[in-house]
Motif scaffolding. Structure first.
Motif, short mmCIF file in Angstrom:
data_model
loop_
_atom_site.label_atom_id
_atom_site.label_comp_id
_atom_site.label_asym_id
_atom_site.label_seq_id
_atom_site.Cartn_x
_atom_site.Cartn_y
_atom_site.Cartn_z
N TYR A 100 0.84 -1.20 0.00
CA TYR A 100 0.00 0.00 0.00
C TYR A 100 0.87 1.25 0.00
N PRO A 139 6.21 10.76 -3.36
CA PRO A 139 5.60 10.73 -4.70
C PRO A 139 6.57 11.06 -5.83
N THR A 142 8.77 7.89 -6.82
CA THR A 142 8.18 6.55 -7.06
C THR A 142 8.58 5.95 -8.40
N VAL A 187 3.09 2.57 -9.65
CA VAL A 187 2.06 3.00 -8.71
C VAL A 187 0.70 2.86 -9.39
N ILE A 188 -0.28 2.36 -8.66
CA ILE A 188 -1.61 2.15 -9.24
C ILE A 188 -2.68 2.61 -8.27
N THR A 189 -3.81 3.07 -8.80
CA THR A 189 -4.96 3.44 -7.97
C THR A 189 -5.82 2.20 -7.78
N ARG A 195 -10.67 -2.19 -2.41
CA ARG A 195 -10.65 -1.46 -1.14
C ARG A 195 -11.76 -1.96 -0.21
N ARG A 210 -5.69 4.49 -1.02
CA ARG A 210 -6.24 4.52 -2.36
C ARG A 210 -5.23 4.11 -3.43
N LYS A 211 -3.97 4.06 -3.04
CA LYS A 211 -2.93 3.73 -4.01
C LYS A 211 -2.03 2.61 -3.48
#
Length: 641
Positions: A100, A139, A142, A187-189, A195, A210-211
């Motif tokens: 996460y 961020p 990444t 990185v992915i949503t 979730r 969320r990511k």
């Protein structure tokens, strides 16, 4: 699939339940086991064999590892092999699939914590050889971090073995729907469903990140060997889409159809929707057992939209069931199944006194039975069988409800604070103030203090008394075991202990029941329902020598998420509109589980809504098959022990 590949894959399974060869419907090799425990052991054996083989060659063994509930038993077995059989991990390098984002390593929800808790802390692997995506990467860094993760995997020559689970969206790792075939670590949503599924661990979806960072599809499919684990009925639909469907970015796991050495290891629940299991008569000639015959004819009614008694020879012939007519004509077949279904329906779940019980689900004698309703959580009794509960009490049976766990983890801090503040107003004390302070100062993912857990358990206990009193049960017939395995303060529970089993044995010996009702809702093999059923079965096994056990029948009910298939049902109890309302009101007594329940899964409706729709659907299915029309019905399967 190539014959040589199938031979290679057969080695891991020894004596699996199911077929080795794929049918014309299947595009991925799969092996089906009767339960996830045996399957996990076989997978661990293959991993251990690979590690030893590499050791003998003086080479590094590179493993891709997964998290989640599916691989836990595999890791437990690897740890056992290390401690008891001397399996060394000195030559092993691991790369985890995902993490996460953001996520601190020390957070109990982190995959870093998970892997060390379940595996790395218990084996002799070099910490330098453990690679888990870092959830604290800023961020702006990444992209570089993900490229470096890919580079490290390549430097070790790629993954020798990749262990996977599968999400209900079809994701592998966190490669959600839309992921590209050539995607790398990135990185992915997270998808909403992903979730939602993670929400119980985080005590609510609002707390789920969320990511995430995940290995890509390309990274995974370059592994020399892939095994995907699938456990439970809640994975059955996506397993079918993955194995039998077309390759699609909307179901990323379907990309594995193109892998040359991939096996899906499934339990019977996860494999239940595969064509060879659900409708085997469409695959090949069948041995028509009575159970399969009932399953096929009920399926034929659903396909044709006809009642059982209106099916014709043409219906059988047009739907791959012509060989059923070689020994019996359709009229006789229809009558058999109609009678079978009709005999499952009873308004007397404890048996009808002074009646011929030849074709009834339950015995007529003794007329007044001692009954235990085992409830894993403090509301499963009324949610799952509230109407039957009402009938048993109404008809004069000695009914006992036994709540196996405290259910404290499902009470929100908001509700706990409310009750603590009321207690403080009535009788101020340091103890209550301490609880209020612990709630006010609680950090994200922090485990509740013992005092707070006790308060939350008391809240659920009071709600249970409210519900059972409403159902007309005496307080003396309500029992709270608070099984120790549950009392961890987190979603992850301990294994069953001797203390757990002893508590179960004692309560059964005390009551000496003629009937036991227990939760058979096993969609999640690591869930509380499964552990609680295991406790029931183990206790009954130990009590086998007791004379009263010979007269004890075990009936299994399902929870809020699933119902038994019509062909499986052995007792179905009709409910009047008044009983439906009474059941609803009993569920309402569990107020901490109403209006935003913490563990609702993928269904946003409240439990009473789900229960009513499920019971109504069962009644409608019986009606569609030509049975009498009822407002609702609760279904049970008898378990032979």
């Amino acid at each position: 699939m190539k014959t040589t590949m199938v031979k290679k894959k057969r080695d891991i399974s020894h004596q699996p339940i199911g077929q080795f060869e794929e049918t014309r419907f299947e595009k991925i090799h799969n092996v089906i086991f009767s339960d996830s425990n045996e399957a996990s052991i076989r997978v661990a054996e293959e991993i251990a064999e690979l590690i030893r083989k590499k050791q003998n060659q003086n080479r590094t063994c590179v493993l891709g590892l997964a998290t989640g509930s599916s691989p836990i038993r595999v890791y437990e077995e690897l740890v056992r092999m290390h401690k008891e059989e001397g399996l060394s991990f000195q030559n092993v390098v691991t790369f985890n699939l995902d993490e996460y984002l953001p996520m601190e390593k020390s957070n109990i929800q982190s995959y870093h914590y998970f892997m060390h808790e379940h595996l790395f802390n218990h084996i002799d692997i070099d910490p330098e050889n453990v690679h888990i995506p870092d959830g604290t990467v800023p961020p702006e860094e990444t992209v570089a971090y993900c490229l470096d993760y890919e580079r490290k995997i390549k430097e070790y020559g790629g993954l020798d073995f990749q262990l996977l689970g599968i999400g209900r969206t079809g994701h592998i790792g966190f490669n959600e729907p839309g992921s590209h075939y050539n995607s790398g670590t990135r990185v992915i949503t997270l998808d909403h469903i992903t979730r939602v599924d993670a929400a119980p661990s985080f005590l609510g979806i609002a707390n789920v990140p969320r990511k995430a960072i995940t290995m890509g599809i390309s990274t995974v499919r370059k592994a020399k060997r892939i095994i995907l684990l699938g456990w439970g009925e809640n994975k059955a639909e996506i397993i079918k889409k993955t194995i039998e469907g077309e390759i699609s970015s909307q179901v990323p796991a379907t990309y594995l159809q193109n892998h040359s050495n991939c096996t899906f290891i499934l339990d019977t629940g996860a494999a239940s929707e595969l064509t060879k299991n659900k409708t085997p008569w469409l695959v090949d000639a069948c041995e028509w057992t009575e159970e399969l015959k009932a399953k096929a004819i009920i399926w034929l009614c659903e396909e044709t939209g006809k009642t059982v008694l209106s099916l014709t020879d043409k219906d059988y012939n047009d739907n791959g069931m012509a060989d059923l007519l070689s020994k019996e004509d359709s009229y006789d077949l229809n009558i058999q199944i109609f009678n079978k279904l009709q005999h499952t329906i009873t308004g007397w779940p404890g048996g009808k006194p002074n009646a011929d019980d030849t074709h009834r689900p339950e015995r007529a004698e003794p007329a007044k039975k001692r009954v235990i309703i085992f409830s894993p959580h403090p509301d499963d009794d009324v949610i799952s069988m509230g109407g039957t509960f009402d009938r048993l009490v109404e008809q004069g049976h000695e009914v006992h409800v036994v709540y196996q766990t405290s259910g404290n983890i499902a009470v929100s801090d908001t509700d706990a604070r409310k009750f603590a503040e009321i207690a403080m107003n009535l009788n101020p004390s340091e103890k209550v103030q301490k609880i209020i302070n612990s709630i006010n100062n609680k950090q994200d993912s922090q485990i509740d203090s013992p005092e707070l857990r006790r308060l939350k358990g008391d809240i659920r206990r009071s709600e249970s008394y409210a519900a059972t009193r409403y159902m007309g049960l005496k307080d003396a017939h309500v029992h709270f075991l608070d099984l120790p395995f549950y009392e961890t303060g987190t979603i992850k529970k301990n294994n069953l202990s001797e203390e757990d089993i002893a508590l179960m044995v004692d309560i059964i010996k005390q009551i000496k029941p003629h009937q036991i009702y227990a939760a058979g809702d096993l969609a999640d093999p690591h869930g509380t329902h499964k552990v609680c059923l295991d406790a029931v079965l183990e206790a009954l096994k130990r009590l086998k020598p007791e004379p009263f056990i010979k007269d004890c029948w075990l009936w299994l009910y399902r929870g809020a998420w699933h119902e038994w298939d019509i062909n499986e049902i052995e007792m179905c109890v009709p409910m009047s509109p008044g009983q439906v309302l009474k059941k609803r009101n009993a569920i309402f007594c569990h107020q901490s589980q109403k209006d935003g329940v913490m563990f609702q899964g993928d269904d946003s409706r409240e439990f009473w809504m789900r229960a009513e729709e499920r019971n109504r659907d069962t009644a409608n299915k019986y009606k569609a098959l030509g049975m009498s029309s009822y407002a609702a019905m609760e279904a049970f399967v008898r378990h032979q022990f």
